[in-house]
Design an enzyme around this catalytic site. Structure first.
Site, mmCIF file in Angstrom:
data_model
loop_
_atom_site.group_PDB
_atom_site.id
_atom_site.type_symbol
_atom_site.label_atom_id
_atom_site.label_comp_id
_atom_site.label_asym_id
_atom_site.label_seq_id
_atom_site.Cartn_x
_atom_site.Cartn_y
_atom_site.Cartn_z
ATOM 1 N N GLU A 194 17.115 28.352 0.564
ATOM 2 C CA GLU A 194 17.685 29.556 1.179
ATOM 3 C C GLU A 194 16.934 30.803 0.733
ATOM 4 O OE1 GLU A 194 21.914 29.873 0.574
ATOM 5 O OE2 GLU A 194 22.325 28.240 1.968
ATOM 6 N N GLU B 10 22.152 22.075 5.219
ATOM 7 C CA GLU B 10 23.322 22.304 4.357
ATOM 8 C C GLU B 10 24.365 23.098 5.127
ATOM 9 O OE1 GLU B 10 22.642 24.059 0.353
ATOM 10 O OE2 GLU B 10 24.395 25.305 0.783
HETATM 11 C C1 IDC Z 1 26.856 26.628 -5.111
HETATM 12 C C2 IDC Z 1 27.657 25.558 -5.818
HETATM 13 C C3 IDC Z 1 28.270 26.138 -7.052
HETATM 14 C C4 IDC Z 1 27.194 26.780 -7.894
HETATM 15 C C5 IDC Z 1 26.413 27.795 -7.068
HETATM 16 C C6 IDC Z 1 25.251 28.423 -7.821
HETATM 17 O O1 IDC Z 1 28.624 25.041 -4.915
HETATM 18 O O2 IDC Z 1 28.952 25.120 -7.784
HETATM 19 O O3 IDC Z 1 27.778 27.420 -8.991
HETATM 20 O O4 IDC Z 1 25.879 27.169 -5.929
HETATM 21 O O5 IDC Z 1 24.263 27.510 -8.052
HETATM 22 C C7 IDC Z 1 24.542 27.880 -0.799
HETATM 23 C C8 IDC Z 1 23.569 27.261 -1.720
HETATM 24 C C9 IDC Z 1 24.274 26.343 -2.689
HETATM 25 C C10 IDC Z 1 25.633 26.896 -3.105
HETATM 26 C C11 IDC Z 1 26.515 26.923 -1.866
HETATM 27 C C12 IDC Z 1 27.948 27.343 -2.127
HETATM 28 O O6 IDC Z 1 22.521 26.592 -1.049
HETATM 29 O O7 IDC Z 1 23.439 26.182 -3.811
HETATM 30 O O8 IDC Z 1 26.195 26.010 -4.036
HETATM 31 N N1 IDC Z 1 25.882 27.783 -0.877
HETATM 32 O O9 IDC Z 1 27.987 28.661 -2.659
HETATM 33 N N2 IDC Z 1 24.260 28.655 0.222
HETATM 34 C C13 IDC Z 1 25.406 29.071 0.784
HETATM 35 C C14 IDC Z 1 26.468 28.538 0.081
#
Ligand code: IDC
Length: 490
Positions: free
Chosen positions: A316, A408
């Site tokens: 991302e 994702e």
């Molecule tokens: C989130 C995880 C969370 C973690 C966070 C930071 O669910 O447990 O603490 O990342 O690393 C994304 C990202 C993905 C995120 C997810 C939800 O690709 O890494 O995971 N998210 O926030 N993009 C949009 C949402």
């Protein structure tokens, strides 16, 4: 826009082209000599029950044009354009128009270009027989040759988004020897805006994403991957290898080995493996450019002979413009191609892979300046409780112009937590199913957050199959993923 030939003072020349143009302009006022017009179209299809791919070669026999609109009507009212490439398609009743894109709008006298689309049909599938180019009926003849008509090469920065699918499946592809997703579909490739299987037919892969391997390694073992392949009947495992946050940068060889092991475990179960270089913070992918080159060189060399590997080169991107992402992609993709020339590569997009929408932009910036590489797709991510109609509308708009892969998404808010938004998640997945866009859901883990499929603690037990271990999100996703794929094989 331009459907009327522009008036011109050019003197008409003799010969067939001039004669056609004179016939076509005879009804115009004498004071207004019109531009010479004329065109020839070859329309070929390969069809199967209910669907077809059309390849349309257009030759301009008139004065040069800077953009064009092709018009035709389907002879049977049940025929529909579903996914087009190299033009923007509109259909009203049985009438279809295809408008040129920036890179192929200019056609010199005698120049040709080829566009195409996938369509559906219900009762009969005859080919259209009459075409117009900028309003002029195409009466010219094309000379059939063994080679398809060629297009003048587009400027370097604007290649076609991707190549159209073959009109016939490769004759050497034997029938599948097994029933798993990889056994049936084999080596994938991008065709038009679709992901196609070894038979050249569009498919959708549905599966799950791991959580960060640095935190949830205990969730990925023989029992959990058996459940994903057999109980969930998933096609795809996305392997989310964070680069920061105690990820790859802390132990490059250790994380590379873990990814490779998961590729093998997915392969053993007939699932595709999406290798996700999970950049997130910082959002500028070039911060990790050297790491990306090292990592992708290693995994693409090691996995080159496998048919189940797809590369996602940046998760991302955020806080950077499209040109920065494109520049990163054009440096990383050649590293992969040098080892594994036929693998599909997926490129992240601006604004946390929102096609730019979360940054106030949209997919036009990619369409107008695509990554210079073949066999690639672009990433789109959403979180159903946060991202709704305006994101769905942009995805629908982009889907006819760019090959897209939802590597994702979540059923909850963008935080990865909160309640499942069933209505929005259903609207999203119905849309992805209709457009045959592949997806992976965040996450196949027991993290204590609403997006996790398993209840907390599940990964410390031995049971992953069935519904008793699932959260609301897990139950919803398992139901969607378990529905039959019906992959086409001929
Ligand atoms: C989130 C995880 C969370 C973690 C966070 C930071 O669910 O447990 O603490 O990342 O690393 C994304 C990202 C993905 C995120 C997810 C939800 O690709 O890494 O995971 N998210 O926030 N993009 C949009 C949402």
């Amino acid at each position: 826009m331009t459907s009327i030939p522009r008036p011109s003072r050019r003197l008409l020349v003799g010969g067939a082209v001039g004669a056609l143009a004179l016939a076509a302009t005879a009804l115009l006022p004498m004071t207004n000599a019109a531009a010479a017009t004329g065109c020839a179209v070859t329309y070929t299809t390969s069809s199967w029950q209910g669907g077809f791919t059309a390849t349309v070669a257009i030759k301009n026999l008139g004065d040069p044009v800077t953009n064009w609109t092709l018009g035709f009507s389907f002879p049977d009212s049940g025929q529909r354009v579903s996914q087009g490439w190299s033009a923007t398609y509109q259909q009203s009743g049985s009438a279809v128009t295809a408008r040129s894109l920036d890179y192929n709008g200019a056609l010199a006298t005698g120049a040709s270009t080829t566009i195409g689309f996938n369509g559906s049909w219900t009762t009969a599938n005859p080919n259209p027989t009459s075409f117009t180019l900028n309003g002029t009926t195409c009466t010219g003849q094309t000379t059939p040759t063994s080679a398809p008509p060629t297009t003048a090469p587009p400027p370097p920065s604007s290649p076609p988004p991707s190549t159209p699918p073959p009109t016939t499946p490769p004759p050497t592809t034997p029938p599948p020897t097994g029933t798993t997703p990889v056994a049936i579909n084999g080596q994938l490739r991008v065709c038009g805006v679709n992901l196609c299987n070894q038979y050249g037919r569009p498919i959708q892969l549905r599966g799950m994403s791991t959580h960060g391997l640095q935190w949830f390694a205990q969730c990925y073992n023989d029992a959990s991957l058996d459940a994903l392949a057999k109980d969930w009947q998933a096609d795809l495992l996305r392997i989310a290898m964070y680069v920061q946050e105690k990820g790859y940068e802390t132990d490059p060889s250790g994380f590379t080995n873990r990814v490779n092991t998961l590729v093998d475990q997915a392969e053993a179960r007939g699932m595709y493996a999406l290798i996700d270089f999970h950049t997130l913070t910082p959002g500028d992918p070039t911060y990790n450019l050297d790491r990306a080159k090292t990592f992708f060189n290693a995994v693409s060399a090691r996995n080159a002979a496998k048919k189940n590997v797809i590369y996602e080169i940046t998760n991302e991107p955020n806080g950077v413009g499209w040109s920065t992402i494109k520049n990163y992609a054009e440096q990383v993709i050649p590293v992969i191609r040098a080892n594994d020339p036929d693998a599909v590569v997926i490129v992240g997009t601006r604004g946390w892979s929102s096609l730019g929408v979360s940054d106030g932009s949209n997919s036009d910036e990619i369409v107008n300046n695509p990554v210079r590489a073949d066999n690639i797709m672009y990433t789109f991510h959403f979180y159903a409780a946060s991202h709704k109609d305006n994101y769905r509308n942009e995805l629908s708009r982009a889907a006819s112009r760019l090959p897209l892969f939802v590597t994702e998404f979540g059923t909850v808010t963008y935080t990865g937590d909160g309640a499942v938004d069933t209505a929005s998640s259903t609207a999203w997945l119905d849309l992805l199913d209709r457009l045959k866009i592949s997806y992976a859901n965040w996450t196949y883990s027991d993290a204590g957050e609403g997006s996790a499929a398993f209840k907390p603690g599940t990964c410390y037990g031995g049971t992953y199959a069935g519904t008793s271990v699932l959260t609301e999100s897990g139950t919803f996703m398992r139901n969607r993923i378990r529905t039959p794929d019906n992959f086409p094989t001929a």
